[in-house]
Scaffold this motif. Structure first.
Motif, mmCIF file in Angstrom:
data_model
loop_
_atom_site.group_PDB
_atom_site.id
_atom_site.type_symbol
_atom_site.label_atom_id
_atom_site.label_comp_id
_atom_site.label_asym_id
_atom_site.label_seq_id
_atom_site.Cartn_x
_atom_site.Cartn_y
_atom_site.Cartn_z
ATOM 1 N N GLU A 95 0.801 -1.225 0.000
ATOM 2 C CA GLU A 95 0.000 0.000 0.000
ATOM 3 C C GLU A 95 0.832 1.273 0.000
ATOM 4 O O GLU A 95 0.397 2.315 0.495
ATOM 5 C CB GLU A 95 -1.005 -0.012 1.161
ATOM 6 N N ARG A 96 2.024 1.171 -0.563
ATOM 7 C CA ARG A 96 2.802 2.392 -0.753
ATOM 8 C C ARG A 96 2.134 3.207 -1.853
ATOM 9 O O ARG A 96 1.631 2.644 -2.819
ATOM 10 C CB ARG A 96 4.238 2.072 -1.169
ATOM 11 N N SER A 97 2.174 4.518 -1.702
ATOM 12 C CA SER A 97 1.551 5.371 -2.711
ATOM 13 C C SER A 97 2.445 5.437 -3.935
ATOM 14 O O SER A 97 3.623 5.085 -3.892
ATOM 15 C CB SER A 97 1.365 6.774 -2.158
ATOM 16 N N GLN A 98 1.878 5.881 -5.036
ATOM 17 C CA GLN A 98 2.642 5.988 -6.267
ATOM 18 C C GLN A 98 3.808 6.957 -6.089
ATOM 19 O O GLN A 98 4.872 6.760 -6.665
ATOM 20 C CB GLN A 98 1.728 6.422 -7.408
ATOM 21 N N VAL A 129 -7.508 2.535 -1.410
ATOM 22 C CA VAL A 129 -7.600 3.640 -0.461
ATOM 23 C C VAL A 129 -8.842 3.524 0.430
ATOM 24 O O VAL A 129 -8.766 3.562 1.656
ATOM 25 C CB VAL A 129 -7.595 4.981 -1.214
#
Length: 701
Positions: free
Chosen positions: A578-581, A651
């Motif tokens: 779940e790391r963001s872009q 999210v």
DNA sequence: TGTCATCCGTTATAGACAGCATGTC
DNA sequence: CTATAACGGATGACA
């Protein structure tokens, strides 16, 4: 030829007239006439001279004669473009379907369609599963047929056309191509009439700019002083006169930096009333976050960059702003060269050399023509100018000689490569179109390769490939006859390279399982284009290798490939974590667009691995399903029960989970009002999520 | 001893198709 | 026409 004389329903003529088309261009008229004869046709005319209309005529003529047709394109984005344009003719009752990887319409939908717009791989996939599908097709339009010359994807296009002709010799083939060196050969191969022309509806002037003088091919020359970016003054002049500029560079970084500096040039000349619209547009990009912020910074000044690292949303936003005339300049990598239709008054080829892994090589002339051919916007520009920038006299001369005054290269087949033959020989055997050397060669003898080189030239490789397939259990051989094994059949239907499956087997034969090891394995296969691990990055990647037991060791695979696969697995893991872009970009220098592409490929390969595992009775097969869903949605394991709810992605799922809604059942029990109180959820979204969850839970019983 | 400028060696380099079953923030 | 631009570390000038 007038539109009124066109042999299509009156409604179609009306649509064309409403778009300002009253009369066909001479080459269009010639092509239409050739198509009307019912013969195969090859049309080789410049970019932006109305090739599509020729293809559409073929489709419409087929429809009015009760025949179905396929429109084959090389890119998904082009498929969508053609799909939309063809759908305009829905008023005559023609049903259009789109068949590409992402937006697959179920096969029964395809059966009911009159026209199917598809990528060539998709057509190949359909014929593998159901060769009989082809027999009901009357007309086949092959757009951008010159792509036959591409080493990796050309053989597929060539095989698709050959298979169609083999299975349905009655089908009319209409090949559309940009200008190529040997259209005669292509026409001969297809036994087609040939329409060749260099007609352009909007005059195109080509030229070379050396930083001092812009020299055009009609003899005109203008002194244009160079600025820091070299092309700044060229751009300024064009924009001042109301034109737009498309600049092609060979590296993403250049696209980003040049668009920034060009913006400073534009800043002073864009009128105040347009700036407000630009600020609005910039705000739209800003909201997309990450790269969108970089784009926004440039967009305010009327210039943007464009490359495959952008998300589709960003790409489309930038393209549309340019089309609306709002954006004055796009600095793009070759993404835009072969892609959707996006003309500009001036096209500048800033660098015509590209690093190929060894050195900076000049790109082929056909690519240059394709880029410069975009100059001249119909309805807006009185002319187009295509400029090649040369650093010095030597390269200027090179450009004149090789790009402006010379013919483009002939296209050639790469079907005899081991990779292409491995894949296509298996597919022919798996779909039972061929069963021995003789039948294989009979089908292959109808290919462009056989026509130009001779079928005997592929005999040796073919034999090797057949041995490989037999030795590894994809086909079984008895007395010179080949039968597909269940493994071979699955491999072909899943559209996997047999070599990829050879990698899978390493896992199947192991009792070990780890998500990371599977991601690494999948990233090693020839069907995945891995991220490149930088020299510096490799050190940090050792952490993963030390912590994970992988299916392959460093000694068994080429070193670079090994670490590239480790990096790819690490990026996918970060995505699943779940790391963001943005975080992923900072951690690995991987752009969102690239991430999305690899996620999709990984998902496909894991599905393939999952679906073949059964044949090997692999104990861990079941774990692949969760892994696939996690890769697809980019979530940790605990969110899996939530992402099944329609409207819930990574999210929203995390938000729900953080507030105690750990699965669909709990969401279903909640009221929309409760959900709406959670951060980032509006009443509308909350309502649809709760409804979705209830439906989901209800369906489960 | 700390800061900044400069030099020089190192490093990275475009793109994008496919299965299946349905919908992001 | 044998890349090349950007980056990063090392070195050195100077306060």
């Amino acid at each position: 030829m007038l539109v009124d004389e066109l042999d299509v329903p009156e409604e179609v003529r009306e649509i064309l007239r409403s778009e300002g088309i009253e009369e066909l261009y001479p080459p269009q008229a010639e092509a239409v006439e050739a198509i009307s004869s019912g013969r195969n046709v090859v049309v080789s005319i410049p970019t932006a001279s109305g090739k599509s209309l020729v293809g559409y005529f073929g489709v419409l003529r087929a429809f009015s004669r009760g025949m179905r047709s396929i429109y084959i394109v090389p890119l998904r984005a082009l498929a969508m473009e053609k799909y939309e344009e063809l759908s305009r003719f829905g008023c005559i009752g023609m049903k259009v379907a789109l068949a590409i990887g992402d937006y697959d319409v179920p096969p029964d939908h395809l059966r009911g369609a009159d026209v199917i717009v598809a990528t060539c791989e998709k057509v190949d996939a359909i014929t593998r599963v159901d060769p009989g599908f082809i027999s009901g097709i009357g007309v086949v339009v092959a757009d951008e047929i010159h792509l036959i010359t591409s080493p990796d994807r050309g053989p597929t296009l060539e095989m698709v056309l050959s298979k169609i002709r083999w299975l349905n010799p009655e089908a009319q083939i209409i090949g559309l191509s940009a200008t190529i060196g040997n259209p005669e050969e292509v026409a001969e191969w297809l036994n087609a009439s040939l329409v060749v022309s260099d007609f352009r509806p909007i005059p195109l002037h080509l030229g070379v700019y050396d930083g001092i003088t812009l020299q055009l091919d009609d003899g005109r020359a203008m002194r244009v002083p160079r600025d820091r970016t070299v092309v700044g003054n060229l751009v300024r002049t064009t924009v001042e006169e109301g034109g737009q500029v498309l600049i092609f560079v060979s590296q993403r970084r250049h696209a980003e930096s040049l668009s920034l500096t060009i913006g400073r040039v534009l800043e002073r000349i864009i009128p105040e009333e347009e700036r407000e619209a630009l600020r609005e547009f910039a705000a739209e990009l800003e909201r997309m976050g990450g790269l969108g912020k970089d784009l926004a910074k440039r967009a305010e000044r009327g210039a943007c960059f464009h490359h495959a690292g952008l998300t589709n949303e960003m790409r489309k936003t930038v393209e549309n702003a340019f089309r609306r005339g709002l954006l004055k300049v796009i600095v793009a990598t070759p993404t835009l060269a072969a892609g959707i239709n996006l003309p500009a008054r001036v096209v500048i080829l800033k660098s015509f050399r590209r690093f190929d892994g060894w050195s900076n090589q000049p790109i082929p002339a056909w690519e240059v023509k394709q880029m410069l051919g975009r100059a001249g916007r119909p309805g807006y520009d009185p002319y187009g100018i295509g400029v090649i920038v040369a650093e010095n006299g030597h390269w200027a001369e090179f450009a004149w000689e090789n790009y402006i005054f010379s013919d483009v290269e002939p296209i050639e087949s790469h079907l005899s490569s081991p990779h292409a033959l491995r894949v296509h020989a298996l597919s022919l055997i798996a779909s039972r179109l061929a069963w021995d050397m003789k039948t294989l060669l009979r089908i292959f003898s109808g290919t462009f390769f056989a026509h130009t080189v001779g079928v005997d030239a592929m005999r040796d490789v073919l034999e090797e490939v057949l041995n490989f397939l037999a030795d590894n259990g994809f086909v079984s051989e008895r007395g010179g006859k080949y039968h597909p094994t269940p493994l071979g059949e699955r491999t072909s239907h899943l559209y996997l390279d047999p070599l990829t499956v050879m990698y899978f087997r390493r896992a199947y034969e192991s009792d070990h399982y780890s998500d990371f090891a599977v991601l690494h394995l999948v990233s090693l296969t020839p069907d995945m284009l891995p991220f490149r691990a930088g020299r510096r990055e490799i050190e940090t990647l050792y952490t993963y290798i030390a912590a994970e037991r992988l299916y392959y060791s460093t000694y068994e695979v080429e070193e670079d490939a090994y670490f590239n696969a480790v990096k790819t697995a690490a990026v996918l893991s970060a995505w699943m974590d779940e790391r963001s872009q943005d975080e992923i970009k900072d951690m690995f220098s991987v752009y969102p667009g690239d991430l999305h592409g690899r996620v999709q490929t990984a998902e496909w390969l894991i599905y393939g691995m999952e679906s073949i595992a059964g044949l090997f009775g692999w104990r861990h097969a079941g774990r692949l399903r969760d892994l696939r869903l996690r890769v697809r949605h980019g979530v940790r394991e605990d969110l899996l029960p939530l992402i099944a709810i329609p409207g819930v992605g990574r999210v929203r799922a995390r938000v729900l989970h953080n507030h105690g809604y750990t699965d669909a059942a709990r969401v279903a029990e909640a009221t929309p009002e409760e959900i709406a109180r959670l951060p980032g959820m509006g009443p509308k979204v909350a309502k649809s999520i709760v409804e979705g969850a209830r439906k989901l839970v209800g369906r489960r019983g």
